[in-house]
Scaffold this motif. Structure first.
Motif, mmCIF file in Angstrom:
data_model
loop_
_atom_site.group_PDB
_atom_site.id
_atom_site.type_symbol
_atom_site.label_atom_id
_atom_site.label_comp_id
_atom_site.label_asym_id
_atom_site.label_seq_id
_atom_site.Cartn_x
_atom_site.Cartn_y
_atom_site.Cartn_z
ATOM 1 N N ALA A 96 107.255 59.414 79.756
ATOM 2 C CA ALA A 96 108.786 59.227 79.634
ATOM 3 C C ALA A 96 109.917 59.860 80.466
ATOM 4 O O ALA A 96 110.438 59.060 80.981
ATOM 5 C CB ALA A 96 109.076 59.641 77.965
ATOM 6 N N THR A 97 109.452 61.049 80.857
ATOM 7 C CA THR A 97 110.305 61.703 81.692
ATOM 8 C C THR A 97 110.314 60.925 83.467
ATOM 9 O O THR A 97 111.273 60.676 83.649
ATOM 10 C CB THR A 97 109.960 63.023 82.083
ATOM 11 O OG1 THR A 97 110.116 63.798 80.780
ATOM 12 C CG2 THR A 97 110.881 63.963 83.033
ATOM 13 N N GLN A 98 109.192 60.752 83.675
ATOM 14 C CA GLN A 98 108.943 60.153 84.945
ATOM 15 C C GLN A 98 109.542 58.650 85.042
ATOM 16 O O GLN A 98 110.338 58.220 85.932
ATOM 17 C CB GLN A 98 107.585 60.312 85.498
ATOM 18 C CG GLN A 98 106.969 61.543 85.646
ATOM 19 C CD GLN A 98 107.906 62.425 86.447
ATOM 20 O OE1 GLN A 98 108.102 61.902 87.757
ATOM 21 N NE2 GLN A 98 108.057 63.756 86.411
ATOM 22 N N GLY A 99 109.135 57.826 83.970
ATOM 23 C CA GLY A 99 109.304 56.468 83.888
ATOM 24 C C GLY A 99 111.036 56.375 83.649
ATOM 25 O O GLY A 99 111.764 55.592 84.485
ATOM 26 N N LEU A 100 111.731 57.266 82.812
ATOM 27 C CA LEU A 100 113.282 57.183 82.854
ATOM 28 C C LEU A 100 113.898 57.590 84.015
ATOM 29 O O LEU A 100 114.925 56.861 84.534
ATOM 30 C CB LEU A 100 113.759 57.797 81.546
ATOM 31 C CG LEU A 100 113.077 57.081 80.031
ATOM 32 C CD1 LEU A 100 113.517 58.191 79.203
ATOM 33 C CD2 LEU A 100 113.819 55.838 79.955
ATOM 34 N N THR A 101 113.425 58.546 84.658
ATOM 35 C CA THR A 101 113.912 58.996 85.938
ATOM 36 C C THR A 101 113.945 57.721 86.920
ATOM 37 O O THR A 101 114.804 57.668 87.718
ATOM 38 C CB THR A 101 113.299 60.119 86.472
ATOM 39 O OG1 THR A 101 113.377 61.124 85.479
ATOM 40 C CG2 THR A 101 113.767 60.701 87.788
ATOM 41 N N ALA A 102 112.540 57.216 86.813
ATOM 42 C CA ALA A 102 112.415 56.048 88.121
ATOM 43 C C ALA A 102 113.312 55.090 88.132
ATOM 44 O O ALA A 102 113.916 54.554 88.686
ATOM 45 C CB ALA A 102 111.053 55.769 88.023
ATOM 46 N N VAL A 103 113.450 54.513 86.534
ATOM 47 C CA VAL A 103 114.402 53.586 86.310
ATOM 48 C C VAL A 103 115.885 53.665 86.746
ATOM 49 O O VAL A 103 116.391 52.985 87.423
ATOM 50 C CB VAL A 103 114.203 53.096 84.990
ATOM 51 C CG1 VAL A 103 115.594 52.374 84.487
ATOM 52 C CG2 VAL A 103 113.281 52.580 84.489
ATOM 53 N N THR A 107 117.568 51.821 89.869
ATOM 54 C CA THR A 107 118.723 50.889 89.299
ATOM 55 C C THR A 107 120.240 51.545 89.716
ATOM 56 O O THR A 107 121.129 50.728 89.828
ATOM 57 C CB THR A 107 118.597 50.512 88.168
ATOM 58 O OG1 THR A 107 118.841 51.717 87.293
ATOM 59 C CG2 THR A 107 117.196 49.800 87.808
ATOM 60 N N GLY A 108 120.173 52.898 89.829
ATOM 61 C CA GLY A 108 121.401 53.531 89.979
ATOM 62 C C GLY A 108 122.022 53.409 88.719
ATOM 63 O O GLY A 108 123.219 53.809 88.644
ATOM 64 N N VAL A 109 121.773 53.039 87.415
ATOM 65 C CA VAL A 109 122.009 53.149 86.178
ATOM 66 C C VAL A 109 121.793 54.574 85.681
ATOM 67 O O VAL A 109 120.617 54.940 85.441
ATOM 68 C CB VAL A 109 121.717 51.839 85.460
ATOM 69 C CG1 VAL A 109 122.128 52.029 84.236
ATOM 70 C CG2 VAL A 109 121.911 50.770 85.990
ATOM 71 N N PRO A 110 122.930 55.229 85.174
ATOM 72 C CA PRO A 110 122.594 56.486 84.482
ATOM 73 C C PRO A 110 121.740 56.377 83.222
ATOM 74 O O PRO A 110 122.121 55.434 82.485
ATOM 75 C CB PRO A 110 123.942 57.168 84.289
ATOM 76 C CG PRO A 110 124.878 56.630 85.094
ATOM 77 C CD PRO A 110 124.483 55.115 85.308
ATOM 78 N N VAL A 111 120.707 57.200 83.030
ATOM 79 C CA VAL A 111 119.974 57.091 81.872
ATOM 80 C C VAL A 111 120.211 58.629 81.168
ATOM 81 O O VAL A 111 119.762 59.728 81.617
ATOM 82 C CB VAL A 111 118.590 56.777 82.093
ATOM 83 C CG1 VAL A 111 117.636 57.077 80.712
ATOM 84 C CG2 VAL A 111 118.330 55.414 82.717
ATOM 85 N N GLY A 112 120.912 58.461 80.040
ATOM 86 C CA GLY A 112 121.070 59.682 78.937
ATOM 87 C C GLY A 112 119.777 60.077 78.566
ATOM 88 O O GLY A 112 119.136 59.400 77.968
ATOM 89 N N PHE A 113 119.209 61.118 78.836
ATOM 90 C CA PHE A 113 117.957 61.700 78.233
ATOM 91 C C PHE A 113 118.155 62.320 76.999
ATOM 92 O O PHE A 113 118.304 63.625 76.957
ATOM 93 C CB PHE A 113 117.303 62.567 79.193
ATOM 94 C CG PHE A 113 115.814 62.766 79.313
ATOM 95 C CD1 PHE A 113 114.710 61.748 79.541
ATOM 96 C CD2 PHE A 113 115.433 64.146 78.530
ATOM 97 C CE1 PHE A 113 113.414 62.014 79.276
ATOM 98 C CE2 PHE A 113 113.762 64.127 78.428
ATOM 99 C CZ PHE A 113 113.036 63.141 78.689
ATOM 100 N N GLY A 114 117.858 61.691 76.013
ATOM 101 C CA GLY A 114 117.844 62.161 74.653
ATOM 102 C C GLY A 114 116.348 62.313 73.981
ATOM 103 O O GLY A 114 116.167 61.978 72.788
ATOM 104 N N VAL A 115 115.556 62.466 74.700
ATOM 105 C CA VAL A 115 113.886 62.630 74.317
ATOM 106 C C VAL A 115 113.903 64.148 73.996
ATOM 107 O O VAL A 115 114.013 65.047 74.715
ATOM 108 C CB VAL A 115 113.092 62.045 75.437
ATOM 109 C CG1 VAL A 115 111.644 62.202 74.767
ATOM 110 C CG2 VAL A 115 113.262 60.630 75.457
#
Length: 158
Positions: A96-103, A107-115
């Protein structure tokens, strides 16, 4: 408390589009995380919000990859993984961490990490933003995503 020393990230979210991705495991904790996220988005003035539920934390990266194929200013990814007696916890958390970071990087779209990655259910409840919780990680993840989106929207190379 892990939030000690955290910056005040409140930002104006008016005009931003946000997708909230939430896993379905641990319903009580997830209800708190989603409610905290909704509250943060409302407080920031975000009105263009889409929510998508996925089976579990492992599915969050593929969902983030899919929703960022269309114009979106930020994604908030919510989930909880509670350590068990096998290495499954480590694999899911890392994926999850690596996948969300890669996205986010691709993409340049911020992903708020609430996991939430917790040793036991009580740790998750303490971070879920429920009555009596010490922290509200759903609210924090949404606030961080909005602040990052707003900061990046203002970036122009000199």
């Amino acid at each position: 408390m892990a939030g000690h020393g955290a910056p005040d990230l409140r930002a104006d979210g008016r005009g931003l589009s946000v997708v909230v991705l939430a896993s379905q495991w641990h319903q009580t904790v997830m209800d708190g995380l989603v409610d905290g996220t909704r509250r943060a988005l409302r407080e920031a003035g975000v009105t263009d919000v889409v929510e998508l539920r996925v089976p579990g934390v492992f599915e969050l990266p593929v969902a983030a990859a899919r929703v960022t194929t269309e114009p979106v200013d930020a994604v908030v990814a919510l989930g909880v993984v509670i350590r068990g007696g096998t290495p499954h916890f480590d694999y899911v958390c890392d994926a999850a961490t690596q996948g969300l970071t890669a996205v986010s990087v691709r993409t340049g779209v911020p992903v708020g990490f609430g996991v939430l990655t917790c040793d036991d259910e009580q740790q998750a409840l303490d971070r879920a933003g429920l009555p009596g919780s010490a922290e509200d990680k759903g609210h924090e993840a949404a606030t961080a995503a909005i602040a990052a989106a707003r900061a990046l929207a203002g970036y122009h190379r000199p």
